[in-house]
Design an enzyme around this catalytic site. Structure first.
Site, PDB file in Angstrom:
ATOM      1  N   GLU A 187      13.547  -2.630   5.535  1.00 46.04           N
ATOM      2  CA  GLU A 187      12.411  -3.470   5.924  1.00 46.04           C
ATOM      3  C   GLU A 187      12.584  -4.911   5.436  1.00 46.04           C
ATOM      4  O   GLU A 187      12.265  -5.856   6.158  1.00 46.04           O
ATOM      5  CB  GLU A 187      11.100  -2.907   5.355  1.00 46.04           C
ATOM      6  CG  GLU A 187      10.600  -1.674   6.090  1.00 46.04           C
ATOM      7  CD  GLU A 187       9.469  -1.005   5.331  1.00 46.04           C
ATOM      8  OE1 GLU A 187       8.349  -0.965   5.865  1.00 46.04           O
ATOM      9  OE2 GLU A 187       9.688  -0.526   4.188  1.00 46.04           O
ATOM     10  N   GLY A 207       3.010  -2.568   1.408  1.00 46.76           N
ATOM     11  CA  GLY A 207       3.782  -3.237   2.463  1.00 46.76           C
ATOM     12  C   GLY A 207       5.204  -2.718   2.480  1.00 46.76           C
ATOM     13  O   GLY A 207       5.426  -1.525   2.304  1.00 46.76           O
ATOM     14  N   SER A 238       4.612   1.265  -3.335  1.00 51.09           N
ATOM     15  CA  SER A 238       4.628   2.234  -2.244  1.00 51.09           C
ATOM     16  C   SER A 238       4.214   1.554  -0.947  1.00 51.09           C
ATOM     17  O   SER A 238       3.854   0.370  -0.940  1.00 51.09           O
ATOM     18  CB  SER A 238       3.658   3.381  -2.560  1.00 51.09           C
ATOM     19  OG  SER A 238       2.331   2.906  -2.416  1.00 51.09           O
ATOM     20  N   LYS A 239       4.242   2.318   0.112  1.00 53.82           N
ATOM     21  CA  LYS A 239       3.877   1.840   1.457  1.00 53.82           C
ATOM     22  C   LYS A 239       2.587   1.024   1.475  1.00 53.82           C
ATOM     23  O   LYS A 239       2.434   0.105   2.272  1.00 53.82           O
ATOM     24  CB  LYS A 239       3.704   3.043   2.394  1.00 53.82           C
ATOM     25  CG  LYS A 239       5.027   3.604   2.866  1.00 53.82           C
ATOM     26  CD  LYS A 239       5.530   2.867   4.095  1.00 53.82           C
ATOM     27  CE  LYS A 239       7.024   2.928   4.222  1.00 53.82           C
ATOM     28  NZ  LYS A 239       7.673   1.623   4.157  1.00 53.82           N
ATOM     29  N   ARG A 240       1.656   1.413   0.606  1.00 53.95           N
ATOM     30  CA  ARG A 240       0.369   0.706   0.569  1.00 53.95           C
ATOM     31  C   ARG A 240       0.566  -0.780   0.301  1.00 53.95           C
ATOM     32  O   ARG A 240      -0.264  -1.605   0.658  1.00 53.95           O
ATOM     33  CB  ARG A 240      -0.533   1.278  -0.531  1.00 53.95           C
ATOM     34  CG  ARG A 240      -1.174   2.597  -0.191  1.00 53.95           C
ATOM     35  CD  ARG A 240      -2.103   3.041  -1.309  1.00 53.95           C
ATOM     36  NE  ARG A 240      -1.389   3.147  -2.588  1.00 53.95           N
ATOM     37  CZ  ARG A 240      -1.605   2.366  -3.625  1.00 53.95           C
ATOM     38  NH1 ARG A 240      -2.495   1.403  -3.575  1.00 53.95           N
ATOM     39  NH2 ARG A 240      -0.913   2.530  -4.741  1.00 53.95           N
TER      40      ARG A 240
END
Ligand code: GLU
Length: 522
Positions: free
Chosen positions: A261, A255, A251-253
């Site tokens: 991206e 990176g 997840s976003k946590r």
């Protein structure tokens, strides 16, 4: 003939986990000479956006996952966007209502929330309590006619086991006792996911569904609907999740998580596709042990892991997909990327690098000469960086030359004030001033001349030359850098590449700065 689909909900960017799902469906379709379909699941009008759909399709295309049927490509089962198929779903809901396999539900969201809370308090599974099950059809139609809003629920048969053979997980069994009557059509008339997906997969003659294990509890619900309609279900394969390095869902946590991206970070599409395939798939046919791709492998393993999409399609088998979750390892992705950066046509890499330069404050618009020059210097970077976004730093020595700034560094100024370094600098500058532009051989000859004239050798010879020509204490091999500088210096302004100072100009400028500083401090 196999027919597989990727069915994104356009509510955000394409997550690499979903990209891997798309990839496995694509590999199975292409590897078998089958058909790959993209279907957009946009019935959630509040969260779905056209931009998200566009970006997901762009990312799939970028990865090279071309489709035969889809919202833009058309095909025998148009339309491929669920929001354009609402009549079909309504007709199916009406059919189930008429057959008594579905009923209208008038429960309000507040009521359902209260039910949920009491189930949780009582420690019972959360499922619909069946309040509207007994309302007779005539009654229900009357209430709807007089303006009451109602959802439509599927009547789930009680106390039955639903079984299926999952191609990754083996036999999966669910009891209908944990499945409440499910909403198939919301009170606003839109279909629920579990309903629309069954109708579409059946109508689009999908033979195999590969998707994330987060959908596994949906599958028995969908199988009950296939049965109710008399449609043949596809074969299912549920993929284990893609995890971050700490073994929680990526997840976003952690990176970067979206294809966009990774693309912006400078990974090549063939590298990302190749790497993603390895997260959970062991092409050697090793089977169901490994937890995805790790770095502790032999060189031979590595050779067999680097594959084009076409080669992966040839070798892909869902039987070789691991049951254990795969860990997304960006270092391994970088390793794969380095391989493809080196393999790629330098002209293509140069074009990509130009985009990066333009995005990062080094504007350029090279013409054919400029592009072929840039292509010729790409190997200086591809041999030593992981990603395209590292190119500007690696190649900054071409466009930047600032002896003043270099000499601000006490170590550099100390080095350059030694007699040996000064002798090398003066000898080099003098010899370069009179000679032609330097290619590798001329550079080597010149270095030998300086060596003979000054008696300096090794680091004492080369390091002052490096400083003199690049105003940096480290960087690419001079054998590569020097010819690149001198070829760049010959480019006309019309080539559209920022001005590049040649070696003799650099040496002269550096010496002037040194002399000015010496006389200033004298
Ligand atoms: N729209 C669903 C999702 O994005 C598709 C699930 C499926 O493949 O059935 O999760």
């Amino acid at each position: 003939m196999l027919r597989l689909r990727f069915a994104p909900s356009p509510t955000g960017y394409l997550h690499v986990g979903n990209a891997r799902t798309a990839l496995f469906n694509w590999l199975m379709a292409r590897g078998s000479g089958g058909t790959f379909i993209v279907r957009v699941e946009d019935t959630d009008a509040e969260r779905s956006t056209a931009e998200s759909e566009q970006s997901i399709l762009d990312d799939l295309r970028w990865l090279g996952l071309t489709w035969d049927e889809g919202p833009d490509a058309g095909g025998p089962h148009v339309p491929y966007r669920q929001s354009e198929r609402l009549d079909l779903y309504r007709a199916h809901a009406t059919r189930l209502l008429a057959e008594g396999r579905a009923y209208r539900c008038f429960c309000s969201p507040e009521q359902l929330e209260l039910d949920r809370q009491s189930a949780l308090t009582a420690g019972q599974p959360v499922r619909y309590v069946g309040r509207c099950r007994q309302i007779g059809p005539a009654d229900a139609e009357h209430r709807v006619a007089s303006g009451e809003r109602a959802a439509i629920r599927f009547r789930v048969p009680e106390s039955r086991d639903v079984l299926f053979e999952d191609a990754v997980r083996g036999t999966v069994r669910f009891s209908t006792d944990v499945i409440g009557d499910l909403v198939i059509q919301r009170s606003d008339g839109t279909p629920a996911y579990n309903f629309a997906v069954v109708i579409d997969d059946a109508k689009m003659a999908v033979t195999h569904v590969i998707r994330g294990e987060d959908h596994i509890s949906n599958t028995p619900r969908q199988l009950l609907l296939y049965e109710a309609f008399g449609y043949t279900p596809p074969r299912f394969a549920h993929l284990s999740m893609v995890l971050g390095p700490d073994h929680t869902k990526l997840s976003k946590r952690h990176g970067a998580t979206s294809v966009a991206e990774f693309r912006a970070k400078g990974y090549l599409p063939e590298a990302l596709a190749n790497y993603l395939a390895l997260v959970g798939w062991s092409p050697s046919g090793g089977g169901r042990h490994g937890g995805g791709a790790t770095r502790e492998q032999t060189a031979q393993d590595h050779d067999t892991e680097l594959m084009s999409l076409a080669e992966m399609a040839k070798r892909f088998s869902i039987r070789d997909v691991s049951l254990s979750a795969g860990v997304f390892d960006e270092e391994k992705l970088a390793w794969v990327n380095r391989h493809y950066l080196r393999e790629a046509d330098p002209a293509r890499i140069a074009d990509l690098a130009v985009d990066v330069w333009n995005r990062t404050g080094v504007p350029m618009n090279p013409d054919a000469d400029g592009r072929s020059y840039l292509a010729s210097v790409m190997p200086i970077a591809t041999g030593s960086v992981d990603r395209l976004d590292q190119f500007p730093t690696r190649l900054a020595f071409l466009f930047e030359f600032d002896p003043e700034q270099a000499l601000e560094d006490p170590q550099v100024s100390a080095e350059m004030s030694t007699a040996g370094a000064m002798a090398v600098a003066r000898a080099f500058a003098a010899a370069a001033a009179n000679g032609p532009r330097l290619d590798r051989d001329r550079f080597r000859a010149l270095v030998n001349e300086v060596k003979g004239g000054t008696g300096q050798k090794g680091k004492a010879l080369f390091h002052p030359i490096r400083l003199l020509l690049t105003a940096r204490a480290d960087g690419p091999e001079l054998d590569l850098a020097v010819p690149a500088l001198d070829r760049g210096a010959e480019l006309p302004a019309s080539a559209g590449v920022p001005p590049i100072l040649g070696c003799r100009e650099r040496a002269a400028l550096f010496l002037r700065v040194l002399d000015a500083r010496a006389s200033g401090s004298a």
